[in-house]
Motif scaffolding. Structure first.
Motif, PDB file in Angstrom:
ATOM      1  N   GLN A 148       9.022  -7.359  10.293  1.00  0.00           N
ATOM      2  CA  GLN A 148       8.699  -8.469   8.905  1.00  0.00           C
ATOM      3  C   GLN A 148       7.150  -8.278   8.670  1.00  0.00           C
ATOM      4  O   GLN A 148       7.016  -8.408   7.445  1.00  0.00           O
ATOM      5  CB  GLN A 148       8.926  -9.721   9.590  1.00  0.00           C
ATOM      6  N   THR A 149       6.381  -8.086   9.555  1.00  0.00           N
ATOM      7  CA  THR A 149       4.816  -7.888   9.368  1.00  0.00           C
ATOM      8  C   THR A 149       4.687  -6.653   8.263  1.00  0.00           C
ATOM      9  O   THR A 149       4.010  -6.661   7.508  1.00  0.00           O
ATOM     10  CB  THR A 149       4.063  -7.827  10.230  1.00  0.00           C
ATOM     11  N   ARG A 150       5.343  -5.420   8.824  1.00  0.00           N
ATOM     12  CA  ARG A 150       5.262  -4.317   8.019  1.00  0.00           C
ATOM     13  C   ARG A 150       5.594  -4.507   6.694  1.00  0.00           C
ATOM     14  O   ARG A 150       4.996  -4.244   5.580  1.00  0.00           O
ATOM     15  CB  ARG A 150       5.985  -3.316   8.672  1.00  0.00           C
ATOM     16  N   ARG A 151       6.928  -5.291   6.365  1.00  0.00           N
ATOM     17  CA  ARG A 151       7.285  -5.479   5.055  1.00  0.00           C
ATOM     18  C   ARG A 151       6.608  -6.466   4.242  1.00  0.00           C
ATOM     19  O   ARG A 151       6.167  -6.075   3.108  1.00  0.00           O
ATOM     20  CB  ARG A 151       8.906  -6.034   5.254  1.00  0.00           C
ATOM     21  N   ALA A 152       5.905  -7.405   4.916  1.00  0.00           N
ATOM     22  CA  ALA A 152       4.981  -8.349   4.075  1.00  0.00           C
ATOM     23  C   ALA A 152       3.873  -7.629   3.613  1.00  0.00           C
ATOM     24  O   ALA A 152       3.279  -7.953   2.576  1.00  0.00           O
ATOM     25  CB  ALA A 152       4.761  -9.424   5.144  1.00  0.00           C
ATOM     26  N   ILE A 153       3.093  -6.805   4.474  1.00  0.00           N
ATOM     27  CA  ILE A 153       2.044  -5.922   4.021  1.00  0.00           C
ATOM     28  C   ILE A 153       2.334  -5.272   2.871  1.00  0.00           C
ATOM     29  O   ILE A 153       1.414  -5.228   2.122  1.00  0.00           O
ATOM     30  CB  ILE A 153       1.539  -5.287   5.311  1.00  0.00           C
ATOM     31  N   SER A 154       3.489  -4.514   2.845  1.00  0.00           N
ATOM     32  CA  SER A 154       3.785  -3.431   2.108  1.00  0.00           C
ATOM     33  C   SER A 154       3.988  -4.231   0.719  1.00  0.00           C
ATOM     34  O   SER A 154       3.632  -3.889  -0.619  1.00  0.00           O
ATOM     35  CB  SER A 154       4.931  -2.552   2.265  1.00  0.00           C
ATOM     36  N   GLU A 155       4.811  -5.385   0.582  1.00  0.00           N
ATOM     37  CA  GLU A 155       5.254  -6.231  -0.416  1.00  0.00           C
ATOM     38  C   GLU A 155       3.874  -6.885  -1.214  1.00  0.00           C
ATOM     39  O   GLU A 155       3.860  -6.826  -2.515  1.00  0.00           O
ATOM     40  CB  GLU A 155       6.212  -7.057  -0.253  1.00  0.00           C
ATOM     41  N   ALA A 156       3.020  -7.084  -0.266  1.00  0.00           N
ATOM     42  CA  ALA A 156       1.484  -7.822  -0.834  1.00  0.00           C
ATOM     43  C   ALA A 156       0.930  -6.657  -1.299  1.00  0.00           C
ATOM     44  O   ALA A 156       0.348  -6.899  -2.744  1.00  0.00           O
ATOM     45  CB  ALA A 156       0.989  -8.271   0.164  1.00  0.00           C
ATOM     46  N   ALA A 167      -5.127  -6.417   2.718  1.00  0.00           N
ATOM     47  CA  ALA A 167      -5.363  -7.313   4.039  1.00  0.00           C
ATOM     48  C   ALA A 167      -5.638  -8.699   3.761  1.00  0.00           C
ATOM     49  O   ALA A 167      -4.645  -9.395   4.314  1.00  0.00           O
ATOM     50  CB  ALA A 167      -6.177  -6.787   4.831  1.00  0.00           C
ATOM     51  N   ALA A 168      -6.418  -9.211   2.819  1.00  0.00           N
ATOM     52  CA  ALA A 168      -6.471 -10.653   2.579  1.00  0.00           C
ATOM     53  C   ALA A 168      -5.334 -11.276   2.061  1.00  0.00           C
ATOM     54  O   ALA A 168      -4.765 -12.401   2.262  1.00  0.00           O
ATOM     55  CB  ALA A 168      -7.628 -10.699   1.497  1.00  0.00           C
ATOM     56  N   ALA A 169      -4.499 -10.325   1.064  1.00  0.00           N
ATOM     57  CA  ALA A 169      -3.243 -10.806   0.446  1.00  0.00           C
ATOM     58  C   ALA A 169      -2.131 -11.285   1.507  1.00  0.00           C
ATOM     59  O   ALA A 169      -1.572 -12.066   1.330  1.00  0.00           O
ATOM     60  CB  ALA A 169      -2.974 -10.170  -0.657  1.00  0.00           C
ATOM     61  N   ALA A 170      -2.036 -10.224   2.417  1.00  0.00           N
ATOM     62  CA  ALA A 170      -1.100 -10.360   3.418  1.00  0.00           C
ATOM     63  C   ALA A 170      -1.425 -11.166   4.392  1.00  0.00           C
ATOM     64  O   ALA A 170      -0.752 -11.274   5.554  1.00  0.00           O
ATOM     65  CB  ALA A 170      -0.875  -8.678   3.958  1.00  0.00           C
ATOM     66  N   GLU A 171      -2.887 -11.631   4.551  1.00  0.00           N
ATOM     67  CA  GLU A 171      -3.508 -12.544   5.796  1.00  0.00           C
ATOM     68  C   GLU A 171      -3.198 -11.874   6.987  1.00  0.00           C
ATOM     69  O   GLU A 171      -2.784 -12.274   8.137  1.00  0.00           O
ATOM     70  CB  GLU A 171      -2.288 -13.901   5.844  1.00  0.00           C
ATOM     71  N   VAL A 172      -3.830 -10.481   7.002  1.00  0.00           N
ATOM     72  CA  VAL A 172      -3.888  -9.807   8.241  1.00  0.00           C
ATOM     73  C   VAL A 172      -5.242  -8.976   8.326  1.00  0.00           C
ATOM     74  O   VAL A 172      -6.018  -9.022   7.295  1.00  0.00           O
ATOM     75  CB  VAL A 172      -2.903  -8.553   8.309  1.00  0.00           C
ATOM     76  N   SER A 173      -5.768  -8.477   9.465  1.00  0.00           N
ATOM     77  CA  SER A 173      -6.979  -7.906   9.311  1.00  0.00           C
ATOM     78  C   SER A 173      -6.865  -6.372   8.938  1.00  0.00           C
ATOM     79  O   SER A 173      -5.759  -6.002   8.819  1.00  0.00           O
ATOM     80  CB  SER A 173      -7.517  -7.795  10.875  1.00  0.00           C
ATOM     81  N   LYS A 174      -8.136  -5.748   8.703  1.00  0.00           N
ATOM     82  CA  LYS A 174      -7.970  -4.440   8.130  1.00  0.00           C
ATOM     83  C   LYS A 174      -7.380  -3.648   9.150  1.00  0.00           C
ATOM     84  O   LYS A 174      -6.539  -2.472   9.182  1.00  0.00           O
ATOM     85  CB  LYS A 174      -9.135  -3.945   7.668  1.00  0.00           C
ATOM     86  N   PRO A 175      -7.822  -3.613  10.601  1.00  0.00           N
ATOM     87  CA  PRO A 175      -7.205  -3.082  11.549  1.00  0.00           C
ATOM     88  C   PRO A 175      -5.880  -3.105  11.710  1.00  0.00           C
ATOM     89  O   PRO A 175      -5.025  -2.202  12.214  1.00  0.00           O
ATOM     90  CB  PRO A 175      -8.233  -3.503  12.890  1.00  0.00           C
ATOM     91  N   THR A 176      -5.157  -4.218  11.777  1.00  0.00           N
ATOM     92  CA  THR A 176      -3.951  -4.565  11.785  1.00  0.00           C
ATOM     93  C   THR A 176      -3.208  -3.936  10.609  1.00  0.00           C
ATOM     94  O   THR A 176      -2.062  -3.224  10.880  1.00  0.00           O
ATOM     95  CB  THR A 176      -3.656  -5.850  11.656  1.00  0.00           C
ATOM     96  N   LEU A 177      -3.688  -3.890   9.421  1.00  0.00           N
ATOM     97  CA  LEU A 177      -3.058  -3.338   8.394  1.00  0.00           C
ATOM     98  C   LEU A 177      -2.825  -1.686   8.721  1.00  0.00           C
ATOM     99  O   LEU A 177      -1.962  -0.892   8.401  1.00  0.00           O
ATOM    100  CB  LEU A 177      -3.789  -3.436   7.002  1.00  0.00           C
ATOM    101  N   PHE A 178      -4.084  -1.042   9.110  1.00  0.00           N
ATOM    102  CA  PHE A 178      -4.048   0.337   9.773  1.00  0.00           C
ATOM    103  C   PHE A 178      -3.100   0.833  10.712  1.00  0.00           C
ATOM    104  O   PHE A 178      -2.715   1.784  10.626  1.00  0.00           O
ATOM    105  CB  PHE A 178      -5.522   0.881   9.647  1.00  0.00           C
ATOM    106  N   SER A 179      -2.903  -0.326  11.331  1.00  0.00           N
ATOM    107  CA  SER A 179      -2.035  -0.034  12.576  1.00  0.00           C
ATOM    108  C   SER A 179      -0.556   0.249  12.066  1.00  0.00           C
ATOM    109  O   SER A 179       0.513   0.970  12.772  1.00  0.00           O
ATOM    110  CB  SER A 179      -1.979  -1.155  13.478  1.00  0.00           C
ATOM    111  N   TYR A 180      -0.200  -0.444  10.997  1.00  0.00           N
ATOM    112  CA  TYR A 180       1.058  -0.372  10.255  1.00  0.00           C
ATOM    113  C   TYR A 180       1.230   1.000   9.476  1.00  0.00           C
ATOM    114  O   TYR A 180       2.223   1.534   9.219  1.00  0.00           O
ATOM    115  CB  TYR A 180       1.384  -1.697   9.571  1.00  0.00           C
ATOM    116  N   PHE A 181       0.078   1.092   8.591  1.00  0.00           N
ATOM    117  CA  PHE A 181      -0.100   2.221   7.492  1.00  0.00           C
ATOM    118  C   PHE A 181      -1.093   2.719   7.630  1.00  0.00           C
ATOM    119  O   PHE A 181      -2.505   2.344   7.497  1.00  0.00           O
ATOM    120  CB  PHE A 181      -0.006   1.322   6.125  1.00  0.00           C
ATOM    121  N   PRO A 182      -1.131   4.181   8.047  1.00  0.00           N
ATOM    122  CA  PRO A 182      -2.464   4.993   8.306  1.00  0.00           C
ATOM    123  C   PRO A 182      -3.215   5.202   6.980  1.00  0.00           C
ATOM    124  O   PRO A 182      -4.513   5.453   7.314  1.00  0.00           O
ATOM    125  CB  PRO A 182      -1.658   6.368   8.605  1.00  0.00           C
TER     126      PRO A 182
END
Length: 213
Positions: free
Chosen positions: A11-19, A38-53
């Protein structure tokens, strides 16, 4: 608990990608930063990169779902069914269900996504990496096919390259006829199916043996 954890991660992965895709479509890929996503998805940059390299993976990860499709078709084909017949059958089925990977889908969101990908050089290049992996997976599956002619290694690689290129050309041709030609998927379906059948006939028999050749 593991199942729930995996569902939350997806769900987090999908939310980041859709944002990300929403922002890219609104502003353009090069005008949006990873920090913006990251701001639009409400996650940190490290979290974003943990899902998408990479930034490109925020978009083209969708192509990963199809990396093993052709290989799976070859391995799962009916007993005695020729490889190319099985692959054509699968492509025709995709056309019927309007699978975006066949290019025969006229939903505005799908058209916009495809235009974003192929209109952005870095995204198109990244897609090329996924296509290369799909080609490699198909070659692996073909090497296992008992009816593959000798020399098996070269034949598998050549056929995988030809099939992958054919599917890509067909998909882009379909997309252009909808995006630029104003056709609808329903109107184009029979023509696209005929094009696919002729394309695989070329693969099977070559130019000299193709209908009208």
């Amino acid at each position: 608990m593991t199942g729930l954890r995996e569902r939350k991660k997806e769900q987090t992965r999908r939310a980041i990608s859709e944002a990300a895709i929403t922002l890219f479509l609104e502003r353009g890929f090069d005008q949006v930063s990873v920090a913006d996503v990251a701001a639009a998805a409400e996650v940190s940059k490290p979290t974003l990169f943990s899902y998408f390299p990479s930034k490109e993976d925020l978009v083209v990860h969708r192509f990963a779902d199809h990396q093993e499709q052709a290989a799976d078709v070859v391995r799962g084909r009916l007993a005695g069914e020729p490889v190319l017949d099985a692959l054509l059958r699968d492509f025709l089925t995709g056309l019927t269900r309007r699978d975006p990977v066949t290019g025969l889908n006229d939903h505005p969101a799908v058209l916009a996504f495809t235009a974003l990908v192929y209109g952005t050089p870095s995204l198109a290049a990244r897609v090329g990496e996924y296509v290369a992996r799909a080609e490699g997976s198909l070659a692996d599956a073909l090497r296992e096919a008992p009816d593959l002619p000798e020399p098996r290694e070269l034949t598998a690689r050549l056929l995988a390259a030809q099939v992958t290129a054919t599917q890509r050309v067909l998909a882009l041709h379909n997309w252009h006829r909808i995006q630029d030609g104003g056709r609808t998927a329903d109107d184009l379906h029979a023509e696209a199916a005929g094009d696919a059948t002729r394309a695989f006939d070329l693969l099977a028999h070559g130019y000299g043996g193709a209908a009208g050749g």
